[in-house]
Design a protein around this motif. Structure first.
Motif, PDB file in Angstrom:
ATOM      1  N   VAL A 154      -2.487   1.507 -11.357  1.00 42.73           N
ATOM      2  CA  VAL A 154      -1.197   1.824 -10.727  1.00 42.73           C
ATOM      3  C   VAL A 154      -0.115   1.888 -11.811  1.00 42.73           C
ATOM      4  N   GLN A 213      -2.293  -3.502  -9.046  1.00 39.42           N
ATOM      5  CA  GLN A 213      -3.693  -3.098  -8.985  1.00 39.42           C
ATOM      6  C   GLN A 213      -3.996  -2.205 -10.193  1.00 39.42           C
ATOM      7  N   ARG A 255      -3.219  11.369   3.349  1.00 41.65           N
ATOM      8  CA  ARG A 255      -4.173  10.713   2.468  1.00 41.65           C
ATOM      9  C   ARG A 255      -4.510   9.307   2.953  1.00 41.65           C
ATOM     10  N   ASP A 267      -8.981  -3.418  -1.007  1.00 38.42           N
ATOM     11  CA  ASP A 267      -8.948  -2.708  -2.276  1.00 38.42           C
ATOM     12  C   ASP A 267      -9.660  -1.365  -2.248  1.00 38.42           C
ATOM     13  N   TYR A 268     -10.601  -1.167  -1.336  1.00 39.34           N
ATOM     14  CA  TYR A 268     -11.268   0.120  -1.210  1.00 39.34           C
ATOM     15  C   TYR A 268     -11.308   0.521   0.251  1.00 39.34           C
ATOM     16  N   TRP A 269     -11.053   1.826   0.489  1.00 40.34           N
ATOM     17  CA  TRP A 269     -10.968   2.366   1.828  1.00 40.34           C
ATOM     18  C   TRP A 269     -11.910   3.551   1.981  1.00 40.34           C
ATOM     19  N   GLN A 277     -12.773   7.283   3.898  1.00 35.28           N
ATOM     20  CA  GLN A 277     -11.949   8.496   3.985  1.00 35.28           C
ATOM     21  C   GLN A 277     -11.277   8.650   5.344  1.00 35.28           C
ATOM     22  N   GLU A 317     -16.493   2.563  -9.593  1.00 40.30           N
ATOM     23  CA  GLU A 317     -15.664   2.910  -8.439  1.00 40.30           C
ATOM     24  C   GLU A 317     -16.502   2.771  -7.161  1.00 40.30           C
ATOM     25  N   TYR A 324       0.835  -1.183   0.000  1.00 37.87           N
ATOM     26  CA  TYR A 324       0.000   0.000   0.000  1.00 37.87           C
ATOM     27  C   TYR A 324       0.879   1.245   0.000  1.00 37.87           C
ATOM     28  N   GLN A 325       0.378   2.281  -0.632  1.00 37.57           N
ATOM     29  CA  GLN A 325       1.007   3.595  -0.630  1.00 37.57           C
ATOM     30  C   GLN A 325       0.118   4.551   0.161  1.00 37.57           C
ATOM     31  N   GLN A 326       0.700   5.284   1.084  1.00 41.62           N
ATOM     32  CA  GLN A 326      -0.051   6.314   1.797  1.00 41.62           C
ATOM     33  C   GLN A 326       0.693   7.634   1.669  1.00 41.62           C
ATOM     34  N   LYS A 328      -3.616   3.384  -0.245  1.00 43.69           N
ATOM     35  CA  LYS A 328      -4.045   2.950  -1.573  1.00 43.69           C
ATOM     36  C   LYS A 328      -3.361   1.634  -1.907  1.00 43.69           C
TER      37      LYS A 328
END
Lengths: 108, 116
Positions: A58, A55, A42, B104-106, B108, B1, A36-38, A45
């Protein structure tokens, strides 16, 4: 319990450099490893899953390798927008998960 | 999305309670396991809890076991985290996240501050 470690904890590199981050699991996790990238301030991701699968969306400069206990994330051609903290995660023991401590990447 | 929209959070005294929510309009909500992940100020990511797609199975990190309860309402496409007996060390940004293996989805994120 699986423990995850990462090295280095931080690094500074120039734009265009090749950067490699290492992640190690305390026991074998097959390829059940995600990166993951943060970016600062933010939401994390997902970059890579199954150790090496990119993914959707990317950039191709990101790549992952490894299996078992040793894994790497490589950025081939560091860009300013890659400044972030990168985390590995084991999902081998899902539905329990373990994150690595993170590697902070900065631009020199 | 897929969008996950969080609500709840805020300032609470030690020993107090708080409920976090995470909602989505995605029609596939009931097909996936869901999770809560937290991040203390300046720290890394910590998995907190997971719930199976049906809601029948729940799992917790040792740090929150017996104090937090995860639940979901598939009819309303919503996920919840009930947090009781809160401690200063529970102060963090809390994220909901969908898992299909990796997350895969987060959402906020929502800040929970435990302080007197």
């Amino acid at each position: 319990d699986i423990q995850m470690s990462q090295s280095p904890s931080s690094l500074s590199a120039s734009v265009g450099d090749r950067v490699t981050i290492t992640c190690r699991a305390s026991q074998g996790i097959s390829n059940h490893l995600a990166w993951y990238q943060q970016r600062p301030g933010r939401v994390p991701k997902l970059l890579i899953y199954a150790a090496s699968t990119l993914q959707s969306g990317v950039p191709f400069r990101f790549s992952g390798r490894g299996s078992g206990t040793d894994f790497t994330l490589t950025i081939s051609g560091l860009q300013p927008e890659d400044v972030a903290t990168y985390y590995c995660q084991s999902y081998n023991s899902a539905p329990e998960f373990t994150f690595g401590p993170g590697t902070k990447v900065e631009i020199k | 999305e897929v969008q996950l929209v969080q609500s709840g959070g805020g300032l609470v005294k030690p020993g107090g309670s708080l409920r976090l929510s995470c909602a989505t309009s995605a029609p596939t909500f009931s097909s996936f396991s869901m999770n809560w992940v937290r991040q203390a100020p300046g720290q890394g990511l910590e998995w907190v809890s997971s719930i199976s797609s049906s809601g029948a199975y729940t799992f917790y990190a040792d740090s929150v076991k017996g104090r937090f309860t995860i639940s979901r309402e598939n009819a309303n496409n919503s996920l919840y985290l009930q947090m009781n007996s809160l401690r200063a060390e529970d102060t963090a940004v809390y994220y909901c996240a969908r898992s299909r293996g990796p997350f895969d989805y987060w959402g906020q994120g929502t800040l929970v501050t435990v302080s007197s």
